[in-house]
Write a protein that holds these residues in place. Structure first.
Motif, PDB file in Angstrom:
ATOM      1  N   LYS A  95      48.414 -41.120  27.525  1.00 52.92           N
ATOM      2  CA  LYS A  95      48.353 -42.569  27.707  1.00 52.92           C
ATOM      3  C   LYS A  95      48.376 -42.945  29.189  1.00 52.92           C
ATOM      4  N   LYS A  96      49.212 -42.267  29.951  1.00 54.33           N
ATOM      5  CA  LYS A  96      49.270 -42.540  31.384  1.00 54.33           C
ATOM      6  C   LYS A  96      47.961 -42.153  32.067  1.00 54.33           C
ATOM      7  N   ALA A  97      47.403 -41.012  31.663  1.00 58.08           N
ATOM      8  CA  ALA A  97      46.132 -40.567  32.239  1.00 58.08           C
ATOM      9  C   ALA A  97      45.011 -41.553  31.917  1.00 58.08           C
ATOM     10  N   GLN A  98      45.063 -42.154  30.734  1.00 59.35           N
ATOM     11  CA  GLN A  98      44.039 -43.123  30.356  1.00 59.35           C
ATOM     12  C   GLN A  98      44.125 -44.376  31.221  1.00 59.35           C
ATOM     13  N   GLN A  99      45.336 -44.781  31.568  1.00 60.98           N
ATOM     14  CA  GLN A  99      45.499 -45.933  32.450  1.00 60.98           C
ATOM     15  C   GLN A  99      44.965 -45.630  33.856  1.00 60.98           C
ATOM     16  N   GLN A 100      45.250 -44.446  34.345  1.00 62.43           N
ATOM     17  CA  GLN A 100      44.712 -44.056  35.650  1.00 62.43           C
ATOM     18  C   GLN A 100      43.188 -43.981  35.620  1.00 62.43           C
ATOM     19  N   LEU A 101      42.660 -43.537  34.505  1.00 64.19           N
ATOM     20  CA  LEU A 101      41.207 -43.440  34.363  1.00 64.19           C
ATOM     21  C   LEU A 101      40.549 -44.809  34.470  1.00 64.19           C
ATOM     22  N   GLY A 102      41.188 -45.833  33.916  1.00 64.15           N
ATOM     23  CA  GLY A 102      40.626 -47.179  33.975  1.00 64.15           C
ATOM     24  C   GLY A 102      40.409 -47.644  35.409  1.00 64.15           C
ATOM     25  N   ASP A 103      41.365 -47.345  36.283  1.00 61.57           N
ATOM     26  CA  ASP A 103      41.222 -47.728  37.703  1.00 61.57           C
ATOM     27  C   ASP A 103      40.074 -46.963  38.361  1.00 61.57           C
ATOM     28  N   ILE A 104      39.946 -45.678  38.022  1.00 63.46           N
ATOM     29  CA  ILE A 104      38.875 -44.867  38.617  1.00 63.46           C
ATOM     30  C   ILE A 104      37.503 -45.368  38.169  1.00 63.46           C
ATOM     31  N   LEU A 105      37.375 -45.700  36.900  1.00 58.49           N
ATOM     32  CA  LEU A 105      36.086 -46.196  36.392  1.00 58.49           C
ATOM     33  C   LEU A 105      35.713 -47.523  37.039  1.00 58.49           C
ATOM     34  N   LYS A 106      36.696 -48.396  37.202  1.00 61.08           N
ATOM     35  CA  LYS A 106      36.427 -49.690  37.828  1.00 61.08           C
ATOM     36  C   LYS A 106      35.982 -49.511  39.271  1.00 61.08           C
ATOM     37  N   LYS A 107      36.580 -48.568  39.971  1.00 60.75           N
ATOM     38  CA  LYS A 107      36.228 -48.322  41.362  1.00 60.75           C
ATOM     39  C   LYS A 107      34.802 -47.808  41.498  1.00 60.75           C
ATOM     40  N   ASN A 108      34.343 -47.017  40.533  1.00 64.04           N
ATOM     41  CA  ASN A 108      33.005 -46.417  40.590  1.00 64.04           C
ATOM     42  C   ASN A 108      31.973 -47.169  39.739  1.00 64.04           C
ATOM     43  N   HIS A 134      23.793 -43.904  38.779  1.00 62.08           N
ATOM     44  CA  HIS A 134      23.542 -42.558  39.288  1.00 62.08           C
ATOM     45  C   HIS A 134      24.001 -42.392  40.740  1.00 62.08           C
ATOM     46  N   GLN A 135      24.054 -43.494  41.504  1.00 63.48           N
ATOM     47  CA  GLN A 135      24.530 -43.379  42.878  1.00 63.48           C
ATOM     48  C   GLN A 135      26.025 -43.072  42.938  1.00 63.48           C
ATOM     49  N   GLU A 136      26.769 -43.461  41.897  1.00 62.60           N
ATOM     50  CA  GLU A 136      28.220 -43.290  41.878  1.00 62.60           C
ATOM     51  C   GLU A 136      28.656 -42.055  41.099  1.00 62.60           C
ATOM     52  N   PHE A 137      27.704 -41.286  40.565  1.00 64.22           N
ATOM     53  CA  PHE A 137      28.057 -40.175  39.680  1.00 64.22           C
ATOM     54  C   PHE A 137      28.891 -39.121  40.411  1.00 64.22           C
ATOM     55  N   ASP A 138      28.434 -38.673  41.565  1.00 66.64           N
ATOM     56  CA  ASP A 138      29.160 -37.627  42.296  1.00 66.64           C
ATOM     57  C   ASP A 138      30.547 -38.101  42.705  1.00 66.64           C
ATOM     58  N   GLY A 139      30.647 -39.349  43.126  1.00 68.14           N
ATOM     59  CA  GLY A 139      31.960 -39.872  43.510  1.00 68.14           C
ATOM     60  C   GLY A 139      32.918 -39.926  42.344  1.00 68.14           C
ATOM     61  N   LEU A 140      32.411 -40.287  41.165  1.00 67.72           N
ATOM     62  CA  LEU A 140      33.260 -40.328  39.980  1.00 67.72           C
ATOM     63  C   LEU A 140      33.752 -38.937  39.609  1.00 67.72           C
ATOM     64  N   VAL A 141      32.857 -37.957  39.648  1.00 61.16           N
ATOM     65  CA  VAL A 141      33.253 -36.588  39.303  1.00 61.16           C
ATOM     66  C   VAL A 141      34.310 -36.079  40.274  1.00 61.16           C
ATOM     67  N   ASN A 142      34.151 -36.356  41.553  1.00 57.61           N
ATOM     68  CA  ASN A 142      35.130 -35.895  42.542  1.00 57.61           C
ATOM     69  C   ASN A 142      36.473 -36.599  42.401  1.00 57.61           C
ATOM     70  N   SER A 143      36.468 -37.793  41.815  1.00 57.36           N
ATOM     71  CA  SER A 143      37.723 -38.539  41.660  1.00 57.36           C
ATOM     72  C   SER A 143      38.662 -37.887  40.661  1.00 57.36           C
ATOM     73  N   PHE A 144      38.142 -37.023  39.785  1.00 58.39           N
ATOM     74  CA  PHE A 144      38.973 -36.395  38.771  1.00 58.39           C
ATOM     75  C   PHE A 144      39.668 -35.129  39.280  1.00 58.39           C
ATOM     76  N   SER A 145      39.362 -34.731  40.499  1.00 55.10           N
ATOM     77  CA  SER A 145      39.935 -33.477  41.013  1.00 55.10           C
ATOM     78  C   SER A 145      41.434 -33.597  41.243  1.00 55.10           C
ATOM     79  N   ASP A 146      41.903 -34.767  41.648  1.00 52.59           N
ATOM     80  CA  ASP A 146      43.331 -34.964  41.933  1.00 52.59           C
ATOM     81  C   ASP A 146      43.828 -36.231  41.247  1.00 52.59           C
ATOM     82  N   GLY A 147      45.112 -36.191  40.893  1.00 52.22           N
ATOM     83  CA  GLY A 147      45.769 -37.412  40.445  1.00 52.22           C
ATOM     84  C   GLY A 147      45.919 -37.558  38.953  1.00 52.22           C
ATOM     85  N   ILE A 148      45.012 -37.047  38.153  1.00 49.57           N
ATOM     86  CA  ILE A 148      45.100 -37.225  36.701  1.00 49.57           C
ATOM     87  C   ILE A 148      45.711 -35.996  36.036  1.00 49.57           C
ATOM     88  N   GLY A 149      45.195 -34.836  36.347  1.00 44.86           N
ATOM     89  CA  GLY A 149      45.674 -33.609  35.730  1.00 44.86           C
ATOM     90  C   GLY A 149      44.906 -32.421  36.247  1.00 44.86           C
TER      91      GLY A 149
END
Length: 296
Positions: A95-108, A134-149
């Motif tokens: 549940k916490k990871a899902q909340q963090q994901l929402g912020d990442i998706l909004k940013k990208n 497609h311009q934000e795809f790489d940035g979104l993928v890199n955002s998952f490297s730290d902070g969520i799990g």
């Protein structure tokens, strides 16, 4: 005597003049015929030189006239690249990871297209289908490297569909030209048979045009917005090799798993209550029968 000689001489002169006139006419006619024959034997002038053909122009056979007609040139199409990805992330709290994901998706500038939740005896998991420009795809993928799990698996793929897009575009342009020709022919059709045949051709072309336009829209959508399949999961039984999960979380999970095992064992015994009643009764009856047999 002179008159007698003059008359025959006059006749001879008249006859000679009449013979000379047809000869001159025949001579003129021969000259005309010779000129005509000379004109016919004259080689024709060379045909005019054609302008160079544009390489983007194609030639095909028209279904209406049966003659070769140039197809319309297609504007140069930019690269059409489709990006897809699959990522699995192990987390301590779904549940916490899902909340963090929402912020990442909004940013990208991404959004969730599909969401599926599962809670089994071994794991809790949320499966997401994410669409991102497609311009934000790489940035979104890199955002998952730290902070969520912990990223346990990642698969990124690209597919170049430029050739397919160009081919479909050319065919679509040709079909629209042929459709217009058939519609013009329908206005001048004289018989019912011709009208029915033209209408059938128009119907088939309209179906093919709809299919081609739908394919182009699908490709544009996949190119403009990349697709990412994301799994957020938490294992209920973890091994010591788990990364980015602290000892406290593993200890709490172990206590929870031990309690669940005890509860499951207790419930299993309760489920066997008919056997717990019947087996002692059978043993009692068997001993009683055995004692009576000894007394006899």
């Amino acid at each position: 005597m002179k008159r007698l000689l003059t008359l025959p001489l006059f006749c001879l002169i008249s006859m000679h003049c009449n013979k000379q006139q047809p000869q001159s006419v025949n001579a003129d006619l021969v000259e005309v015929l010779q000129e005509d024959k000379a004109f016919e034997n004259t080689p024709p002038p060379p045909p005019p030189r054609e302008s160079p053909v544009n390489k983007s122009t194609m030639v095909s056979s028209s279904p209406v006239t049966g003659q070769q007609e140039p197809q319309p040139s297609v504007e140069p199409i930019s690269k059409k690249i489709i990006k897809n990805g699959e990522i699995s992330i192990q987390v301590g709290d779904v549940k916490k990871a899902q909340q963090q994901l929402g912020d990442i998706l909004k940013k990208n500038k991404a959004y969730i297209q599909k969401e599926e939740y599962q809670n089994t005896d071994t794991a809790e998991k949320i499966s997401l289908v994410i669409r991102v420009p497609h311009q934000e795809f790489d940035g979104l993928v890199n955002s998952f490297s730290d902070g969520i799990g912990s990223v346990t698996s990642k698969n990124i793929s690209t597919n170049d569909v430029t050739e397919e897009y160009t081919d479909v575009s050319i065919r679509l342009a040709n079909k629209k030209i042929y459709l217009e020709k058939y519609r013009n022919m329908l206005k001048t059709a004289a018989t019912t048979k011709d009208i029915l045949e033209i209408q059938e051709n128009i119907r088939e072309l309209e179906d093919e045009i709809d299919t081609s336009e739908g394919r182009l829209r699908f490709i544009d959508d996949r190119v403009d917005f990349s697709t990412l399949h994301l799994d957020l999961y938490k294992e209920k039984v973890r091994s010591s090799a788990t990364s980015k999960i602290g000892f406290g979380s593993r200890f709490a999970d172990s206590l929870t798993e031990g309690w669940n095992t005890f509860v499951g064992f207790s419930l299993g015994l309760i489920a066997l209550w008919p056997f717990l009643l019947i087996i002692p009764l059978i043993i009692f009856l068997w001993k009683k029968w055995r004692s009576r047999r000894k007394n006899k």
